[in-house]
Design a protein around this motif. Structure first.
Motif, PDB file in Angstrom:
ATOM      1  N   ASP A 178      45.980  27.688  42.586  1.00 17.39           N
ATOM      2  CA  ASP A 178      45.736  27.142  44.079  1.00 17.39           C
ATOM      3  C   ASP A 178      46.755  27.384  45.195  1.00 17.39           C
ATOM      4  N   GLN A 179      47.802  28.124  44.825  1.00 20.59           N
ATOM      5  CA  GLN A 179      48.887  28.626  45.608  1.00 20.59           C
ATOM      6  C   GLN A 179      48.602  30.069  46.040  1.00 20.59           C
ATOM      7  N   LEU A 180      48.971  30.409  47.511  1.00 19.11           N
ATOM      8  CA  LEU A 180      48.736  31.698  48.180  1.00 19.11           C
ATOM      9  C   LEU A 180      49.878  32.419  47.323  1.00 19.11           C
ATOM     10  N   LEU A 181      49.336  33.676  46.605  1.00 18.24           N
ATOM     11  CA  LEU A 181      50.198  34.508  46.113  1.00 18.24           C
ATOM     12  C   LEU A 181      50.968  35.708  47.059  1.00 18.24           C
ATOM     13  N   THR A 182      52.123  35.734  47.321  1.00 20.63           N
ATOM     14  CA  THR A 182      52.883  36.793  48.123  1.00 20.63           C
ATOM     15  C   THR A 182      53.658  37.810  47.007  1.00 20.63           C
ATOM     16  N   ASP A 183      53.758  38.939  47.723  1.00 21.55           N
ATOM     17  CA  ASP A 183      54.723  39.930  46.991  1.00 21.55           C
ATOM     18  C   ASP A 183      56.152  39.818  47.606  1.00 21.55           C
ATOM     19  N   ALA A 184      57.068  40.586  47.134  1.00 16.78           N
ATOM     20  CA  ALA A 184      58.591  40.656  47.250  1.00 16.78           C
ATOM     21  C   ALA A 184      58.775  40.599  48.726  1.00 16.78           C
ATOM     22  N   ASN A 185      57.780  41.205  49.602  1.00 13.12           N
ATOM     23  CA  ASN A 185      57.971  41.368  50.925  1.00 13.12           C
ATOM     24  C   ASN A 185      57.362  40.149  51.648  1.00 13.12           C
ATOM     25  N   GLY A 186      56.776  39.142  51.079  1.00 12.33           N
ATOM     26  CA  GLY A 186      56.162  37.904  51.601  1.00 12.33           C
ATOM     27  C   GLY A 186      54.715  38.346  52.035  1.00 12.33           C
ATOM     28  N   LYS A 187      54.041  39.541  51.730  1.00 10.47           N
ATOM     29  CA  LYS A 187      52.875  39.953  51.906  1.00 10.47           C
ATOM     30  C   LYS A 187      51.828  39.348  50.935  1.00 10.47           C
ATOM     31  N   SER A 188      50.404  39.180  51.390  1.00 10.63           N
ATOM     32  CA  SER A 188      49.703  38.573  50.412  1.00 10.63           C
ATOM     33  C   SER A 188      48.338  39.780  50.668  1.00 10.63           C
ATOM     34  N   ARG A 189      48.364  40.550  49.618  1.00  4.77           N
ATOM     35  CA  ARG A 189      47.202  41.629  49.811  1.00  4.77           C
ATOM     36  C   ARG A 189      46.235  41.810  48.405  1.00  4.77           C
ATOM     37  N   ILE A 190      45.288  42.117  48.534  1.00  6.42           N
ATOM     38  CA  ILE A 190      44.309  42.691  47.446  1.00  6.42           C
ATOM     39  C   ILE A 190      43.421  43.683  47.825  1.00  6.42           C
ATOM     40  N   SER A 191      43.111  44.642  47.154  1.00  7.22           N
ATOM     41  CA  SER A 191      41.956  45.403  47.464  1.00  7.22           C
ATOM     42  C   SER A 191      40.831  44.968  46.975  1.00  7.22           C
ATOM     43  N   THR A 192      39.542  45.342  47.474  1.00  6.20           N
ATOM     44  CA  THR A 192      38.103  45.179  47.165  1.00  6.20           C
ATOM     45  C   THR A 192      38.073  45.544  45.567  1.00  6.20           C
ATOM     46  N   GLY A 193      38.620  46.708  45.333  1.00  7.20           N
ATOM     47  CA  GLY A 193      38.588  47.180  44.055  1.00  7.20           C
ATOM     48  C   GLY A 193      39.196  46.356  42.862  1.00  7.20           C
ATOM     49  N   ASP A 194      40.296  45.799  43.294  1.00  5.27           N
ATOM     50  CA  ASP A 194      40.907  45.003  42.481  1.00  5.27           C
ATOM     51  C   ASP A 194      40.521  43.532  42.289  1.00  5.27           C
ATOM     52  N   TYR A 195      39.834  43.043  43.603  1.00  2.82           N
ATOM     53  CA  TYR A 195      39.296  41.833  43.733  1.00  2.82           C
ATOM     54  C   TYR A 195      38.239  41.754  42.585  1.00  2.82           C
ATOM     55  N   ALA A 196      37.267  42.937  42.729  1.00  2.64           N
ATOM     56  CA  ALA A 196      36.197  43.087  41.923  1.00  2.64           C
ATOM     57  C   ALA A 196      36.645  42.938  40.277  1.00  2.64           C
ATOM     58  N   ALA A 197      37.537  43.724  39.889  1.00  2.00           N
ATOM     59  CA  ALA A 197      37.940  43.846  38.461  1.00  2.00           C
ATOM     60  C   ALA A 197      38.332  42.433  38.218  1.00  2.00           C
ATOM     61  N   ALA A 198      39.295  41.737  38.976  1.00  2.00           N
ATOM     62  CA  ALA A 198      39.676  40.380  38.606  1.00  2.00           C
ATOM     63  C   ALA A 198      38.297  39.463  38.375  1.00  2.00           C
ATOM     64  N   LEU A 199      37.296  39.744  39.202  1.00  2.00           N
ATOM     65  CA  LEU A 199      36.187  38.533  38.936  1.00  2.00           C
ATOM     66  C   LEU A 199      35.373  38.955  37.791  1.00  2.00           C
ATOM     67  N   LEU A 200      35.399  40.379  37.518  1.00  2.00           N
ATOM     68  CA  LEU A 200      34.696  40.913  36.304  1.00  2.00           C
ATOM     69  C   LEU A 200      35.332  40.613  35.106  1.00  2.00           C
ATOM     70  N   ASP A 201      36.344  40.777  34.980  1.00  2.00           N
ATOM     71  CA  ASP A 201      37.436  40.218  33.991  1.00  2.00           C
ATOM     72  C   ASP A 201      37.065  38.771  33.717  1.00  2.00           C
ATOM     73  N   GLU A 202      36.712  38.061  34.783  1.00  2.00           N
ATOM     74  CA  GLU A 202      36.502  36.520  34.281  1.00  2.00           C
ATOM     75  C   GLU A 202      35.382  36.349  33.781  1.00  2.00           C
ATOM     76  N   LEU A 203      34.442  37.067  34.453  1.00  3.77           N
ATOM     77  CA  LEU A 203      32.876  37.106  33.853  1.00  3.77           C
ATOM     78  C   LEU A 203      32.810  37.594  32.051  1.00  3.77           C
ATOM     79  N   GLN A 204      33.710  38.538  31.992  1.00  2.11           N
ATOM     80  CA  GLN A 204      33.721  38.987  30.645  1.00  2.11           C
ATOM     81  C   GLN A 204      34.623  38.227  29.483  1.00  2.11           C
ATOM     82  N   GLN A 205      35.559  37.663  29.924  1.00  2.18           N
ATOM     83  CA  GLN A 205      36.586  36.960  29.280  1.00  2.18           C
ATOM     84  C   GLN A 205      36.884  35.678  30.030  1.00  2.18           C
ATOM     85  N   PRO A 206      36.166  34.727  30.131  1.00  2.00           N
ATOM     86  CA  PRO A 206      36.262  33.488  30.909  1.00  2.00           C
ATOM     87  C   PRO A 206      37.834  32.772  30.529  1.00  2.00           C
ATOM     88  N   GLN A 207      38.414  32.423  31.430  1.00  2.00           N
ATOM     89  CA  GLN A 207      39.526  31.894  31.414  1.00  2.00           C
ATOM     90  C   GLN A 207      39.521  30.848  32.499  1.00  2.00           C
TER      91      GLN A 207
END
Length: 217
Positions: A178-207
């Motif tokens: 539930d917390q906003l993730l940020t990188d070492a520079n304080g930025k919070s970013r994700i590409s559409t490709g990696d977002y899709a990968a994360a959601l499909l990972d969850e689809l195939q291996q529910p956690q």
């Protein structure tokens, strides 16, 4: 054969929906793309394109027949009443999913604005939150609250980073809660490709069943 081999993607031609469709097909899944304008999607192997109005619950329920998982990338960005339109569509999606004899699992493309900042407040509450995104954010947050009351449905809600941009999958990202993730520079970013990968990972291996989770670099 993958347990979740037959999936439906609502809003498959949209900003995030297109990335989900591409990633699902790359993983060899059978995809039923549910869109308001079928001509926007090119034909591909393992892809079935169905034109449907999300607001027509009976038609949507018929279009979802036989699928194991529903990924919803539905949004109301182009509407005058963004939040109202989104919540009406979300209610229709919920009803259509639950109308199936065996309700498929629902994975929802969520928003980042309800993620918590270090001081415990939400990103949505920050004084610099862009006014043009507020209605979208409020609709997505209301959908999350509704999902939390669902006792008979398996669901997951994936919040992106504060900035989600068109980009390829790198496979290098972090999963949070539930917390906003940020990188070492304080930025919070994700590409559409990696977002899709994360959601499909969850689809195939529910956690993350029956909870919200988040993804960022």
């Amino acid at each position: 054969m993958n347990k979740f081999n037959k999936i439906a993607i609502i809003g498959a031609s949209g900003f995030i929906g297109a990335a989900l469709t591409k990633e699902a097909l790359a993983r060899g899944l059978q995809v039923r793309a549910l869109v308001s304008r079928p001509e926007r999607i090119d034909a591909a192997a393992n892809l079935e394109v169905v034109g449907v109005d999300v607001m027509n619950t009976d038609a949507l329920a018929a279009a979802l027949a036989g699928v194991d998982v529903v990924l919803s990338a539905f949004s109301g960005h182009a509407q005058t009443d963004v939040a109202g339109y989104y919540l009406s569509g979300f209610a229709s999606i919920l009803a259509a999913v639950k109308a199936q004899s065996i309700a498929p699992r629902l994975l929802l493309v969520g928003g980042a604005a309800s993620l918590q900042l270090p001081d415990g407040t939400k990103l949505l509450d920050h004084p610099n939150f862009p006014a043009e995104y507020r209605a979208t954010a409020e609709g997505a947050y209301a959908a999350l609250q509704l999902l939390k009351t669902e006792a008979s449905l398996q669901w997951s809600y994936l919040s992106p980073a504060a900035e989600i941009f068109p980009g390829a999958k790198t496979g290098q990202f972090r999963i949070g809660g539930d917390q906003l993730l940020t990188d070492a520079n304080g930025k919070s970013r994700i590409s559409t490709g990696d977002y899709a990968a994360a959601l499909l990972d969850e689809l195939q291996q529910p956690q993350q069943q029956n909870r919200r989770f988040s993804v960022a670099y």
